[in-house]
Design an enzyme around this catalytic site. Structure first.
Site, mmCIF file in Angstrom:
data_model
loop_
_atom_site.group_PDB
_atom_site.id
_atom_site.type_symbol
_atom_site.label_atom_id
_atom_site.label_comp_id
_atom_site.label_asym_id
_atom_site.label_seq_id
_atom_site.Cartn_x
_atom_site.Cartn_y
_atom_site.Cartn_z
ATOM 1 N N GLU A 153 45.211 22.259 38.486
ATOM 2 C CA GLU A 153 44.714 23.028 39.642
ATOM 3 C C GLU A 153 43.265 22.653 39.860
ATOM 4 O OE1 GLU A 153 46.266 27.222 40.180
ATOM 5 O OE2 GLU A 153 46.636 26.953 38.074
ATOM 6 N N HIS A 168 40.109 32.862 47.446
ATOM 7 C CA HIS A 168 41.075 31.779 47.205
ATOM 8 C C HIS A 168 41.173 30.957 48.481
ATOM 9 C CE1 HIS A 168 44.691 29.570 46.202
ATOM 10 N NE2 HIS A 168 44.602 30.038 44.973
ATOM 11 N N ARG A 191 37.402 25.823 43.167
ATOM 12 C CA ARG A 191 37.848 26.715 44.235
ATOM 13 C C ARG A 191 36.754 27.066 45.246
ATOM 14 N NH1 ARG A 191 41.444 31.259 41.623
ATOM 15 N NH2 ARG A 191 42.852 29.510 41.388
ATOM 16 N N HIS A 220 40.177 37.043 46.283
ATOM 17 C CA HIS A 220 41.203 36.784 45.270
ATOM 18 C C HIS A 220 40.847 37.342 43.899
ATOM 19 C CE1 HIS A 220 44.462 34.688 43.323
ATOM 20 N NE2 HIS A 220 43.644 33.979 42.568
ATOM 21 N N ARG A 272 35.224 31.635 38.736
ATOM 22 C CA ARG A 272 36.241 31.418 37.695
ATOM 23 C C ARG A 272 37.023 30.123 37.920
ATOM 24 N NH1 ARG A 272 41.701 32.450 37.621
ATOM 25 N NH2 ARG A 272 41.614 33.651 39.554
#
Ligand code: SIN
Length: 557
Positions: free
Chosen positions: A131, A252, A301, A362, A397
């Site tokens: 990811e 997100h 992200r 998110h 994160r």
């Protein structure tokens, strides 16, 4: 810095009508709460497990991507640490990250021993995917894209099989009960029966673990379920515990776009879809992530979310597109059945169509600040998972580190509870904190509050927009007269968290990780600090700067 606010330091609730006792009260039934309960039971202690809805209704079951851990032969905890630190934008606590990545693989193996079934390859090894922000394939997944549901299923079954865990469902946690010496003595709860435990009651225990999840409902569009109203952070704040990093709200990048007026929980399109080869394109079909970052569509992200927002602003579009057509029908059906079903239900077939996506709230990287064993600044009060700020996420994160954090730190908290109990009797109970300011904000204000937060304190912020937000919140909180009921208590929690978040976002005059200031577009060295806030009983917020390596001492003021 000191700021006077109308945040109540105690909720207006009737006196407890019933009492329950246990060695440990665990509040929350996501991966962090369930793992803590099981680990505490291994010490032979009794557990009261309190959950806001039903036991399987927390944020965990919505997690799609998986659990990151250095399980592959070509991977190592050091490489996982490097990726975590890079995503965290210079604000991770390095020792906390070391714990996370080193203890992660064993924590995943323990989860498997409790019955969780991960997807495997033809040789029987756990299949690992990638990811955003990961330089290795290290995300273990289950049911294709239903990892959270499988983790939740396994843990709920293990908890149900243990007669030493009493479950109280439909229970909203209200305030901390402290003893005369300031130690934790339990919590007040509001339970919607039926049963003996109905209405406001007291769950008494010398150790309370907050595992209440995030605060997505502070915003109008979030991937979080409706129960994510920041109850744990707000309770801790009212009790005088320190909270940190609330400004680092992760958006997100790829949430299914349902139209301009969509509100509440929105369907996630996992980063793992990009991990398997899907790419982002704009209205003209251009791959705009190329050139934005060396990892292009698999950049961390925050980088992807910002690039999407910039592209939307530049083109005037309300969303961008995710092109997963190259994946083919077989991959969609077997690897992403949940996302496929969610898209098809809305008339989009990812096998043949582009998927409209835009960023939505998110994850909360900040929360109740803890030491390396989950201890908050109040003796006997611990925090685990998204409600906590253990220092592992810093300013942003890394994908799929959240379930891992819950697993790893739950194990450490259970050990700490065992150690901290030694030589101590049960605390005197019956004291509440010395609140000067009690009150409740009406749920009628929630929708407007969320709109204000989306507009003024969302992905993109500025001094002016944040000033608007804090003014709006202060006004609403001072004039609103709520009633003592679940919805109003929840909205009070949402507003309290929002107020501190806005305060931090205003003070942090830079752009770092998931905090994006239009008027301060770069990171600044002097801001390589965390903002740590406590609240006095009259609603005054005291915010101090601490280096990323700072860990609260339990005896500290
Ligand atoms: C995702 O699957 O993209 C979300 C996983 C996460 O938030 O870590």
């Amino acid at each position: 810095m000191k700021v006077k606010t109308p945040i109540p330091s105690r909720l207006d609730a009737p006196p407890p009508g019933w009492t329950a006792r246990a060695d440990v009260v665990v509040v929350g039934s996501g991966v962090a709460g369930l793992t803590t309960a099981l680990r505490v039971r291994a010490l032979g202690l009794s557990v009261l497990l309190v959950t806001k809805a039903t036991v399987d209704e927390g944020s965990t079951r919505w997690a799609q991507g998986g659990i990151a851990a250095a399980l592959a032969d070509d991977d190592s905890p050091e490489e996982h640490m490097r990726d975590t630190l890079e995503a965290g934008g210079g604000l991770c606590n390095e020792h906390a990250v070391e714990i996370l990545v080193n203890e992660g693989p064993d924590a995943v193996r323990e989860l498997i021993s409790w019955g969780a079934r991960f997807d495997t390859d033809p040789t029987g090894s756990i299949s690992l995917t990638r990811e955003g922000g990961h330089h290795r394939n290290r995300i273990a997944h289950a049911g294709g894209d239903a990892t959270g549901a499988e983790v939740s299923r396994a843990l709920v079954a293990a908890v149900a099989a243990d007669p030493g865990i009493e479950l109280v469902e439909n229970a909203l946690v209200l305030d901390l009960i402290t003893a005369e010496d300031g130690r934790t003595a339990g919590v007040t709860l509001h339970v919607i029966g039926p049963g003996q435990r109905d209405g406001v009651g007291a769950a008494l225990a010398p150790s309370v673990v907050l595992a209440t999840g995030g605060f997505g409902q502070v915003f109008g569009q979030t991937t979080n379920p409706y129960v994510a109203t920041g109850d744990g952070v707000a309770l801790a704040l009212r009790a005088g515990a320190a909270v940190a990093d609330l400004e680092f709200v992760q958006f997100h990048p790829t949430v299914l776009w349902l139209g301009p007026v969509a509100q509440g929980q929105q369907p996630l399109v996992s980063e793992a879809v990009r991990g398997e080869g899907a790419v982002l394109v704009d209205d003209a079909g251009r791959r705009f992530m190329i050139g934005e970052h060396p990892m292009a569509d698999l950049a961390p992200r925050d980088v992807v979310a910002k690039a999407i927002m910039r592209r939307m602003r530049a083109t005037g579009a309300s969303h961008v597109w995710l092109d997963g057509r190259e994946l083919g029908a077989d991959t969609w059906v077997h690897r992403f059945p949940t996302i496929l079903a969610s898209c098809r239900m809305r008339g989009i077939d990812p096998v043949t169509d582009l998927i409209p996506v835009s960023p939505a709230q998110h994850y909360a990287s900040g929360g109740v600040i803890t030491d390396f064993d989950g201890r908050s600044t109040i003796p006997g009060l611990y925090a685990c998972g998204e409600v906590a700020c253990s220092g592992v996420h810093g300013a942003n994160r890394l994908a799929s580190n959240s379930l891992l954090e819950g697993l790893v730190f739950a194990r450490r908290i259970a050990t700490a509870i065992g150690d901290d109990r030694e030589g101590r009797g049960s605390p005197d109970v019956g004291m509440t904190n010395g609140a000067d300011q009690s009150g409740v904000i009406s749920n009628a204000a929630r929708r407007a509050l969320q709109q204000t937060m989306d507009t003024d304190s969302g992905v993109l912020r500025s001094e002016d927009s944040l000033h608007e937000a804090s003014h709006w919140l202060d006004q609403a909180m001072s004039t609103s007269q709520g009633k003592p009921c679940t919805e109003d208590w929840e909205t009070t929690n949402v507003a309290s968290v929002a107020r501190v978040l806005v305060e931090h976002a205003t003070q942090r005059e830079e752009t770092r990780g998931s905090h994006w200031r239009e008027d301060h577009p770069s990171s600044r060295d002097e801001w390589r600090v965390r903002l740590v806030t406590t609240m006095d009983t009259d609603g005054t917020l005291r915010t101090v700067m601490r280096p990323p390596s700072w860990v609260p001492g339990i005896e500290e003021d």
